[in-house]
Design a protein around this motif. Structure first.
Motif, PDB file in Angstrom:
ATOM      1  N   LEU A 200       0.836  -1.196   0.000  1.00 42.01           N
ATOM      2  CA  LEU A 200       0.000   0.000   0.000  1.00 42.01           C
ATOM      3  C   LEU A 200       0.876   1.252   0.000  1.00 42.01           C
ATOM      4  O   LEU A 200       2.067   1.210   0.313  1.00 42.01           O
ATOM      5  CB  LEU A 200      -0.923  -0.001   1.217  1.00 42.01           C
ATOM      6  CG  LEU A 200      -1.911  -1.169   1.316  1.00 42.01           C
ATOM      7  CD1 LEU A 200      -2.735  -1.063   2.586  1.00 42.01           C
ATOM      8  CD2 LEU A 200      -2.817  -1.222   0.089  1.00 42.01           C
ATOM      9  N   CYS A 201       0.268   2.378  -0.323  1.00 39.27           N
ATOM     10  CA  CYS A 201       1.004   3.642  -0.440  1.00 39.27           C
ATOM     11  C   CYS A 201       1.586   4.070   0.902  1.00 39.27           C
ATOM     12  O   CYS A 201       1.137   3.638   1.972  1.00 39.27           O
ATOM     13  CB  CYS A 201       0.107   4.720  -1.010  1.00 39.27           C
ATOM     14  SG  CYS A 201      -1.199   5.292   0.104  1.00 39.27           S
TER      15      CYS A 201
ATOM     16  N   LYS B 185      -0.926   5.567   3.642  1.00 35.23           N
ATOM     17  CA  LYS B 185      -1.734   4.605   4.403  1.00 35.23           C
ATOM     18  C   LYS B 185      -0.893   3.928   5.473  1.00 35.23           C
ATOM     19  O   LYS B 185      -1.334   3.726   6.613  1.00 35.23           O
ATOM     20  CB  LYS B 185      -2.344   3.564   3.459  1.00 35.23           C
ATOM     21  CG  LYS B 185      -3.436   4.093   2.534  1.00 35.23           C
ATOM     22  CD  LYS B 185      -4.049   2.963   1.728  1.00 35.23           C
ATOM     23  CE  LYS B 185      -5.206   3.439   0.842  1.00 35.23           C
ATOM     24  NZ  LYS B 185      -4.748   4.167  -0.356  1.00 35.23           N
ATOM     25  N   LYS B 186       0.335   3.581   5.132  1.00 35.75           N
ATOM     26  CA  LYS B 186       1.209   2.935   6.103  1.00 35.75           C
ATOM     27  C   LYS B 186       1.584   3.894   7.236  1.00 35.75           C
ATOM     28  O   LYS B 186       1.636   3.492   8.406  1.00 35.75           O
ATOM     29  CB  LYS B 186       2.468   2.429   5.404  1.00 35.75           C
ATOM     30  CG  LYS B 186       2.226   1.253   4.460  1.00 35.75           C
ATOM     31  CD  LYS B 186       3.528   0.773   3.840  1.00 35.75           C
ATOM     32  CE  LYS B 186       3.319  -0.432   2.952  1.00 35.75           C
ATOM     33  NZ  LYS B 186       4.590  -0.891   2.332  1.00 35.75           N
TER      34      LYS B 186
ATOM     35  N   GLU C  46      -6.184   1.880  -4.993  1.00 37.98           N
ATOM     36  CA  GLU C  46      -4.856   1.522  -5.504  1.00 37.98           C
ATOM     37  C   GLU C  46      -5.031   0.356  -6.463  1.00 37.98           C
ATOM     38  O   GLU C  46      -5.108  -0.804  -6.056  1.00 37.98           O
ATOM     39  CB  GLU C  46      -3.918   1.169  -4.353  1.00 37.98           C
ATOM     40  CG  GLU C  46      -3.726   2.330  -3.387  1.00 37.98           C
ATOM     41  CD  GLU C  46      -2.602   2.111  -2.392  1.00 37.98           C
ATOM     42  OE1 GLU C  46      -1.651   1.357  -2.718  1.00 37.98           O
ATOM     43  OE2 GLU C  46      -2.658   2.704  -1.303  1.00 37.98           O
TER      44      GLU C  46
END
Length: 430
Positions: free
Chosen positions: A270-271, A274-275, A393
């Motif tokens: 994930l991008c 988001k992390k 995504e």
């Protein structure tokens, strides 16, 4: 070979169930995978203390359009707890008593001053990032802005405790923009915001909403099915469960809350936003405690301060010989919802005449499938991460109350996000 479906929805909370219902209406095959042994996610009606209690999300209102549409769709009855006849609050270490109206008058000047710029900062709550200058206030906490007001101690403690109840978090952790978002949803009225967030509930419990949605969808729903890995490319995704099942889908909807999403094993990953949001965590880390006391008693509410383990308590059910109270504290690590003695001691900050019979609740912070209560963002999270949290995504889409525009953190927000994601998917698949 993996089994095949059109859409896998990860999570059987309200957002996931709404998504599944709406996609099914467009003729798509949907499989819902829920890790818990029940549906509903962070809404959960359970029979305890002799009543059907809301262990998680509870309140809704007619100014919450998506939730109210579901109330009308399924003919659900709305009720409320008894109106308080007594009020307790603190002025320093001194307990004051009065009425609900008197308490509202006490906090009104501070509330008005704190929130006077609401509609300037967030002129469109349905587009919370529409003001390019929002970042100028997103770095402040509610504590920062409350301290700027220099209120008298009694007004300060009362306002502080009211916001702890809303945030379910230490106010130094909670973003000022989270307070603005709630108030913008009621066009700047703190009175209406307070009512919309804490008064009206479903007479048959949130379980009645969950059951109605489930009965209205033909999706395949699997409980006790936890997802371990998702592999995706431009053509679709393969979802693998901890039990070894593999499901191929054209689209995947992830409804995990902010504190979990970035930790999911996804390839490609994930991008970064988001992390980062998961790594930082939400502000909310509080506790909700249900308390049965010996009756009869007059219905009451009480506010203490952020320094007390329980900052808010009020009567939610009245019986002939007992009453059930609901209470909130800013930090779940400070008090257990299962420790009767600690809860009884916490109530004594206001009154020592209540005999605590039983207590109950759920530690949402320790729950591996939530690790948070309801969404209240930390400073800078709205402007840094929110747009990316909503953004698809590839074949992965993201729904959940944490990612709603208007009533984020509420049942209404979960419904809103489910509709948004279902619409986005149907435009590409049908």
């Amino acid at each position: 070979m993996p089994e095949e479906t059109d859409v896998v929805v990860v999570g059987g909370g309200v957002a996931g169930l709404i998504t599944a219902r709406e996609l099914g209406r467009k003729g798509l095959r949907v499989t819902v995978l829920e890790a818990r042994d029940r549906l509903g996610g962070r809404v959960w009606t359970d029979h305890r203390l002799g009543r059907d209690l809301e262990i998680g999300g509870t309140w809704l209102h007619w100014v919450q359009p998506h939730a109210w549409a579901e109330v009308n769709r399924y003919g659900l009855e709305v009720t409320r707890g008894p109106r308080p006849e007594e009020a307790y609050w603190l002025a320093g270490d001194e307990v004051r008593t009065g009425t609900l109206d008197g308490f509202m008058e006490l906090i009104d000047p501070g509330m008005r001053r704190l929130l006077e710029g609401t509609m300037h900062h967030i002129p469109r709550p349905d587009k919370p990032l529409s003001n390019p200058e929002l970042a100028s206030v997103d770095g402040f906490s509610v504590q920062d802005k409350l301290d700027e007001l220099d209120l008298p101690v009694e007004e300060y403690r009362a306002n502080e405790a009211a916001w702890v109840g809303h945030f379910n978090a230490p106010l130094g952790d909670g973003a000022f923009t989270s307070a603005l978002r709630w108030t913008a949803a009621t066009t700047g009225s703190w009175h209406l915001m307070h009512e919309a967030s804490a008064v009206f509930r479903l007479a048959s419990g949130t379980k009645s909403l969950v059951e109605a949605i489930v009965a209205d969808t033909d999706a395949e729903i699997r409980t006790s099915t936890e997802v371990s890995r998702i592999e995706h490319d431009t053509d679709g995704a393969v979802v693998t469960t901890t039990g070894g099942e593999r499901i191929s889908a054209r689209r995947v909807v992830l409804t995990l809350p902010q504190n979990l999403l970035g930790d999911l094993d996804v390839s490609p990953g994930l991008c970064a936003e988001k992390k980062a949001a998961t790594a930082e965590g939400t502000a909310s880390k509080g506790v909700k405690v249900w308390i049965r006391v010996r009756g009869p008693i007059k219905p009451f509410f009480a506010y203490s301060s952020a320094s007390h383990p329980l900052s808010v308590v009020r009567t939610e059910f009245l019986g002939d010989d007992d009453a059930v109270l609901v209470s909130f504290g800013a930090d779940a690590s400070r008090i257990s919802p299962h420790d009767r003695d600690a809860v009884a001691e916490a109530l004594r900050v206001w009154r020592d005449d209540l005999e605590v019979l039983e207590v109950t609740g759920h530690d949402w912070m320790a729950d591996p499938h939530s690790r948070e209560t309801w969404l209240m963002q930390k400073p800078n999270q709205l402007t840094r991460y929110f747009a990316a949290q909503q953004r698809a995504e590839g074949v992965l889409h993201f729904a959940g109350s944490d990612y709603a525009n208007v009533w984020a953190g509420f049942i209404d927000g979960a419904i809103e996000s489910g509709h948004r994601v279902a619409r986005d998917i149907t435009t590409t698949l049908t």
